[in-house]
Design a protein around this motif. Structure first.
Motif, mmCIF file in Angstrom:
data_model
loop_
_atom_site.group_PDB
_atom_site.id
_atom_site.type_symbol
_atom_site.label_atom_id
_atom_site.label_comp_id
_atom_site.label_asym_id
_atom_site.label_seq_id
_atom_site.Cartn_x
_atom_site.Cartn_y
_atom_site.Cartn_z
ATOM 1 N N VAL A 11 0.857 -1.185 0.000
ATOM 2 C CA VAL A 11 0.000 0.000 0.000
ATOM 3 C C VAL A 11 0.894 1.235 0.000
ATOM 4 C CG1 VAL A 11 -1.847 1.215 1.226
ATOM 5 C CG2 VAL A 11 -1.716 -1.280 1.349
ATOM 6 N N TYR A 12 0.707 2.113 -0.972
ATOM 7 C CA TYR A 12 1.421 3.394 -0.975
ATOM 8 C C TYR A 12 0.620 4.420 -0.177
ATOM 9 C CZ TYR A 12 4.613 1.968 -4.785
ATOM 10 O OH TYR A 12 5.565 1.355 -5.550
ATOM 11 N N SER A 13 1.325 5.304 0.484
ATOM 12 C CA SER A 13 0.711 6.418 1.234
ATOM 13 C C SER A 13 -0.427 5.948 2.127
ATOM 14 C CB SER A 13 0.163 7.495 0.284
ATOM 15 O OG SER A 13 1.025 7.749 -0.766
ATOM 16 N N GLU A 14 -0.134 4.906 2.912
ATOM 17 C CA GLU A 14 -1.176 4.341 3.754
ATOM 18 C C GLU A 14 -1.726 5.383 4.732
ATOM 19 O OE1 GLU A 14 -0.049 0.860 5.926
ATOM 20 O OE2 GLU A 14 -2.130 0.322 6.261
ATOM 21 N N GLU A 19 -4.005 7.217 -0.562
ATOM 22 C CA GLU A 19 -3.668 5.806 -0.332
ATOM 23 C C GLU A 19 -3.986 4.964 -1.571
ATOM 24 O OE1 GLU A 19 -4.681 3.912 3.472
ATOM 25 O OE2 GLU A 19 -5.811 2.439 2.325
ATOM 26 N N SER A 20 -3.022 4.119 -1.969
ATOM 27 C CA SER A 20 -3.346 3.224 -3.084
ATOM 28 C C SER A 20 -2.768 1.836 -2.847
ATOM 29 C CB SER A 20 -2.886 3.835 -4.412
ATOM 30 O OG SER A 20 -1.636 3.363 -4.791
ATOM 31 N N VAL A 21 -3.629 0.856 -3.069
ATOM 32 C CA VAL A 21 -3.209 -0.542 -2.914
ATOM 33 C C VAL A 21 -2.574 -0.966 -4.228
ATOM 34 C CG1 VAL A 21 -3.966 -2.894 -2.422
ATOM 35 C CG2 VAL A 21 -5.099 -0.957 -1.300
ATOM 36 N N ALA A 22 -1.251 -1.063 -4.250
ATOM 37 C CA ALA A 22 -0.551 -1.343 -5.506
ATOM 38 C C ALA A 22 -0.361 -2.832 -5.747
ATOM 39 C CB ALA A 22 0.791 -0.628 -5.519
ATOM 40 N N LEU A 23 -0.348 -3.624 -4.665
ATOM 41 C CA LEU A 23 -0.289 -5.085 -4.799
ATOM 42 C C LEU A 23 -1.263 -5.683 -3.810
ATOM 43 C CD1 LEU A 23 3.575 -5.780 -4.851
ATOM 44 C CD2 LEU A 23 2.039 -5.772 -6.822
ATOM 45 N N GLY A 40 1.594 -6.475 -18.049
ATOM 46 C CA GLY A 40 0.470 -5.816 -17.384
ATOM 47 C C GLY A 40 0.410 -4.375 -17.860
ATOM 48 N N HIS A 41 -0.783 -3.833 -17.833
ATOM 49 C CA HIS A 41 -1.031 -2.451 -18.216
ATOM 50 C C HIS A 41 -0.221 -1.512 -17.314
ATOM 51 C CE1 HIS A 41 -3.538 1.043 -19.231
ATOM 52 N NE2 HIS A 41 -3.784 0.343 -20.328
ATOM 53 N N THR A 42 0.049 -0.306 -17.777
ATOM 54 C CA THR A 42 0.728 0.697 -16.945
ATOM 55 C C THR A 42 -0.066 0.896 -15.647
ATOM 56 O OG1 THR A 42 1.509 1.800 -18.918
ATOM 57 C CG2 THR A 42 1.575 3.084 -16.886
ATOM 58 N N GLY A 43 0.622 0.896 -14.525
ATOM 59 C CA GLY A 43 -0.046 1.090 -13.234
ATOM 60 C C GLY A 43 -0.572 -0.195 -12.613
ATOM 61 N N SER A 44 -0.282 -1.349 -13.250
ATOM 62 C CA SER A 44 -0.838 -2.608 -12.729
ATOM 63 C C SER A 44 -0.025 -3.165 -11.555
ATOM 64 C CB SER A 44 -0.934 -3.649 -13.851
ATOM 65 O OG SER A 44 0.337 -3.887 -14.401
ATOM 66 N N GLY A 45 1.136 -2.569 -11.281
ATOM 67 C CA GLY A 45 1.905 -3.007 -10.109
ATOM 68 C C GLY A 45 3.208 -3.731 -10.414
ATOM 69 N N LYS A 46 3.618 -3.753 -11.678
ATOM 70 C CA LYS A 46 4.821 -4.499 -12.066
ATOM 71 C C LYS A 46 6.078 -3.966 -11.370
ATOM 72 C CE LYS A 46 4.298 -3.486 -16.462
ATOM 73 N NZ LYS A 46 3.170 -2.526 -16.334
ATOM 74 N N SER A 47 6.281 -2.660 -11.463
ATOM 75 C CA SER A 47 7.499 -2.088 -10.853
ATOM 76 C C SER A 47 7.460 -2.202 -9.341
ATOM 77 C CB SER A 47 7.677 -0.624 -11.267
ATOM 78 O OG SER A 47 7.881 -0.539 -12.659
ATOM 79 N N THR A 48 6.284 -2.016 -8.775
ATOM 80 C CA THR A 48 6.140 -2.174 -7.320
ATOM 81 C C THR A 48 6.519 -3.601 -6.927
ATOM 82 O OG1 THR A 48 4.349 -0.557 -7.322
ATOM 83 C CG2 THR A 48 4.519 -1.984 -5.392
ATOM 84 N N LEU A 49 6.052 -4.565 -7.677
ATOM 85 C CA LEU A 49 6.343 -5.966 -7.376
ATOM 86 C C LEU A 49 7.848 -6.234 -7.420
ATOM 87 C CD1 LEU A 49 5.514 -8.937 -6.941
ATOM 88 C CD2 LEU A 49 5.195 -9.134 -9.414
ATOM 89 N N PHE A 89 16.431 -0.808 -12.968
ATOM 90 C CA PHE A 89 15.198 -0.004 -12.992
ATOM 91 C C PHE A 89 14.761 0.355 -14.406
ATOM 92 C CE2 PHE A 89 16.980 0.942 -8.886
ATOM 93 C CZ PHE A 89 15.865 0.975 -8.086
ATOM 94 N N GLN A 90 13.540 0.874 -14.494
ATOM 95 C CA GLN A 90 13.104 1.498 -15.740
ATOM 96 C C GLN A 90 14.010 2.699 -16.013
ATOM 97 O OE1 GLN A 90 8.686 1.378 -14.595
ATOM 98 N NE2 GLN A 90 8.582 1.935 -16.742
ATOM 99 N N TYR A 91 14.358 2.931 -17.244
ATOM 100 C CA TYR A 91 15.238 4.043 -17.648
ATOM 101 C C TYR A 91 16.473 4.164 -16.744
ATOM 102 C CZ TYR A 91 11.333 5.114 -20.624
ATOM 103 O OH TYR A 91 10.344 5.008 -21.566
#
Ligand code: ADP
Ligand code: MG
Length: 281
Positions: A11-14, A19-23, A40-49, A89-91
């Motif tokens: 969870v980001y910014s709990e 607040e967003s549940v990313a995974l 997965g689509h952009t924002g689906s949680g890949k980088s967070t994972l 990382f990305q870029y």
């Protein structure tokens, strides 16, 4: 080497308005030697994972076992984990900062506490493994290189640490077709020669179809599907519904089938498509 992810939640910014549940409740296993593709689509949680795999992010709940050791346990030494798990990382080229290519690639291995001679050997090997000419680039500023070359230097900096698990987050994003193809070959080679587990986050379904043993499909923080490329890409409608696609060559055969041709669109490569077309025409 094996990885088990159990009921991972992030969870980001709990507790904050944003607040967003990313995974959410993500579980899967990766076995030794596997090449795993994450789509997965952009924002689906890949980088967070993937940032959980080397302890950069900590989950709200759940566990990640690396060869049986729970790296989400605060008592686990992150230093040991980061020796084993390399994350690009990305870029990543935005994170180059040293004066020369050689120094940039040496940064990680020096941090591992390796002696100077060992670092020099690894730097040279890593630069060559990513397909650059050591003599030509070693003393140059990373900022004078092309986009594709910078990306490779950044990857060399991680593989110089010889991680058993290498994670690449959208490594070919934004590269031209030639640089893309070259980097694709480099990734294949790294998996063969150095890192027993390779995890590739990518939007390129053809790359994933060609490389992966197993695909994880993320959607809105959840694991929507997992399986072999053949199993996952057979579910075209479900993929389309979550903004994804099958490899372009398979899509072509699907469209021919939809136009009434007696054709099996379940292909993963150009060779398979040609074989199928020749059989039917
Ligand atoms: P992907 O890599 O699949 O595009 P991310 O893991 O970057 O997805 O993002 C997953 C979700 O978490 C998105 O809703 C995104 O907006 C959110 N998110 C990512 N990073 C942060 C952050 N640092 N702070 C708050 N929310 C974030
Ligand atoms: Mg991402």
């Amino acid at each position: 080497m094996s990885i088990q992810v159990k009921n991972l939640k992030h969870v980001y910014s709990e507790g904050m308005p944003f607040e967003s549940v990313a995974l959410d409740d993500v579980s899967f296993e990766i076995n030794d030697g596997e090449f795993v593709g994450i789509i997965g689509h952009t924002g689906s949680g890949k980088s967070t994972l993937v940032q959980h795999f080397n302890g950069l992010l900590k989950p709200k709940s759940g566990a990640i076992m690396i060869s049986g050791v729970d790296i989400t346990n605060p008592a686990t030494s992150m230093r040991d984990i980061r020796k084993k798990i390399g994350l690009v990382f990305q870029y990543p080229e935005y994170q180059l900062f040293e004066e020369t290519v050689k120094q940039d690639v040496a940064f990680g291995p020096l941090n591992l506490g390796l002696d100077k001679e060992e670092v020099e050997v690894r730097v040279k090997e890593a630069i060559e493994l990513v397909g650059l000419d050591y003599e030509e680039v070693a003393e140059r500023s990373p900022f004078d290189l092309s986009g594709g070359q910078k990306r490779r230097v950044a990857i060399a900096g991680v593989i110089a640490m010889k991680p058993e698990v290498l994670i690449l987050d959208e490594p070919t994003a934004g590269l031209d077709p030639k640089a893309h193809k070259e980097l694709f070959e480099v990734i294949k080679k790294i998996h063969k020669e150095q890192s027993s587990i390779l995890i590739l986050v990518s939007h390129n379904m053809q790359d994933i179809a060609n490389l992966a043993d197993k695909i994880l499909v993320m959607e809105k923080g959840r694991l929507a599907m997992s399986g072999s490329p053949r199993e996952v890409f057979a579910r075209r409608e479900e993929l389309t519904a979550i903004g994804l696609s099958v490899p372009p060559i398979a899509e072509l055969l699907y469209q021919l089938r939809d136009k009434g041709f007696q054709i099996n669109p379940d292909v993963l490569s150009m060779d398979e498509a040609v074989e199928e077309l020749v059989k039917r025409l």
